[in-house]
Design an enzyme around this catalytic site. Structure first.
Site, PDB file in Angstrom:
ATOM      1  N   LYS A 168     -21.529 -13.562  -3.700  1.00 53.78           N
ATOM      2  CA  LYS A 168     -21.361 -13.620  -5.156  1.00 53.78           C
ATOM      3  C   LYS A 168     -22.700 -13.701  -5.846  1.00 53.78           C
ATOM      4  CE  LYS A 168     -16.947 -15.943  -5.105  1.00 53.78           C
ATOM      5  NZ  LYS A 168     -16.379 -17.261  -4.813  1.00 53.78           N
ATOM      6  N   GLN A 175     -15.503 -23.013  -5.879  1.00 54.47           N
ATOM      7  CA  GLN A 175     -15.054 -22.319  -4.672  1.00 54.47           C
ATOM      8  C   GLN A 175     -13.906 -23.091  -4.013  1.00 54.47           C
ATOM      9  OE1 GLN A 175     -16.143 -19.329  -3.604  1.00 54.47           O
ATOM     10  NE2 GLN A 175     -14.846 -19.373  -1.799  1.00 54.47           N
ATOM     11  N   ASP A 207     -12.209 -17.373 -12.780  1.00 51.55           N
ATOM     12  CA  ASP A 207     -11.179 -17.146 -11.765  1.00 51.55           C
ATOM     13  C   ASP A 207      -9.832 -16.842 -12.424  1.00 51.55           C
ATOM     14  OD1 ASP A 207     -11.906 -17.254  -9.036  1.00 51.55           O
ATOM     15  OD2 ASP A 207     -12.197 -19.423  -9.129  1.00 51.55           O
TER      16      ASP A 207
HETATM   17  N1  GUN Z   1     -11.938 -18.752  -2.150  1.00 55.55           N
HETATM   18  C1  GUN Z   1     -11.568 -17.538  -1.658  1.00 55.55           C
HETATM   19  N2  GUN Z   1     -11.375 -16.661  -2.666  1.00 55.55           N
HETATM   20  C2  GUN Z   1     -11.612 -17.323  -3.812  1.00 55.55           C
HETATM   21  C3  GUN Z   1     -11.578 -16.947  -5.197  1.00 55.55           C
HETATM   22  O1  GUN Z   1     -11.266 -15.817  -5.575  1.00 55.55           O
HETATM   23  N3  GUN Z   1     -11.896 -17.917  -6.081  1.00 55.55           N
HETATM   24  C4  GUN Z   1     -12.222 -19.178  -5.695  1.00 55.55           C
HETATM   25  N4  GUN Z   1     -12.512 -20.073  -6.634  1.00 55.55           N
HETATM   26  N5  GUN Z   1     -12.273 -19.565  -4.425  1.00 55.55           N
HETATM   27  C5  GUN Z   1     -11.961 -18.632  -3.502  1.00 55.55           C
END
Ligand code: GUN
Length: 292
Positions: free
Chosen positions: A51, A95, A118
């Site tokens: 990311k 996360q 998100d």
């Molecule tokens: N963990 C795995 N995929 C995601 C996601 O799309 N968002 C978040 N916050 N955590 C994740």
């Protein structure tokens, strides 16, 4: 036909980079994303690194806040309050999964909905449900729609879409987006009766169940568009690996067999996965434009 998610994500990032540049020039705003990682889950560390790299590649500001695995819920909420009140930050992502002693729903509710890139906050899911403007929409479902349109064109009206899975992160929001696109939508799940027959109705089949190679070729209508959201780590067949069995990633769809009957399919890896981060960057830009 294989739908190339890696290429679609790269194309989206190019478009986003141009928009970021334009926003900087016109308004002096540089979109900024802060990712909060609690603990040291290896898969999460890889996600967070990817990311950060891609955020910077499109010209946005990337921040990472790493907190130890024994961080209290109160300490995490205090950190989020600081980020909510920092006007230079447009997007906040915590996360998941979080350590067991922290209640994810409490944490998600504590993020300012205007920075909830998100799209997991109830304010954003409510706006999506009501079809209101200003919703930040979950990233993986957005990626699914972009990939379906890549094969079918922009007009999905009248298509029968069957979504297998009803999670808040994928199943429910992707069903709402398909409905917004004027599809006829069926949501199937673990208690659905006659699942193969239900799936056979689908012009668009979205699999988000988290079970390796679950969807069989006999469940798929000839010519259907298959969007595979699954990412399952399985032991590689030793005949395929070189020596010792290694883990490999497979989707929720039996790719080789289903490819023979469907019209188009997203591979795993290289399908929906790369679209998720690209759509996260899209949401960060959106948050900066709407609320920055
Ligand atoms: N963990 C795995 N995929 C995601 C996601 O799309 N968002 C978040 N916050 N955590 C994740």
């Amino acid at each position: 036909m294989i739908i190339d998610g890696k290429q679609a994500a790269a194309d989206l990032r190019v478009a986003l980079a141009n928009e970021v540049k334009a926003l900087k020039e016109s308004k002096g705003i540089t979109p900024s994303l802060t990712v909060v990682l609690v603990g040291e889950d290896p898969a999460s560390q890889v996600y967070v690194r990817n990311k950060a790299k891609q955020t910077m590649e499109v010209g946005m500001i990337s921040n990472e806040i790493k907190m130890p695995a024994d961080t209290s819920q109160t300490a995490l909420l205090s950190q989020l309050a600081l980020l909510n009140n920092d006007a230079s930050i447009h997007g906040i992502l915590v996360q998941l999964p979080l350590p067991k002693h922290i209640d994810e729903s409490v944490v998600i509710s504590a993020i300012n909905p205007e920075k909830d890139v998100d799209g997991f906050h109830a304010m954003n899911s409510g706006r999506l449900l009501n079809g209101e403007a200003g919703a930040l929409v979950p990233c993986t479902p957005q990626g699914c729609i972009i990939l379906a349109k890549q094969h079918l064109g922009d007009d999905l009206s009248g298509q029968h879409a069957v979504v297998i899975g009803r999670s808040n992160i994928v199943g429910k929001p992707v069903a709402l987006l398909l409905l917004q696109e004027n599809c006829t939508v069926t949501i199937a799940h673990s208690r659905t009766k006659n699942l193969p027959e239900v799936c056979q109705q689908a012009d668009i089949l979205v699999a988000a169940v988290g079970r390796a190679n679950f969807v069989q070729a006999s469940w798929v209508k000839k010519g259907a568009t298959v969007i595979d959201v699954g990412i399952n780590r399985i032991e590689a067949d030793s005949s395929e690996g070189k020596g010792s069995a290694k883990a490999k990633l497979v989707g929720d769809v039996d790719f080789d067999a289903v490819s023979e009957v469907c019209g188009a399919i997203t591979p795993v890896p290289g399908g929906v996965g790369p679209m998720t981060i690209a759509c996260l960057l899209k949401n960060t830009l959106e948050a900066a434009k709407l609320y920055g």
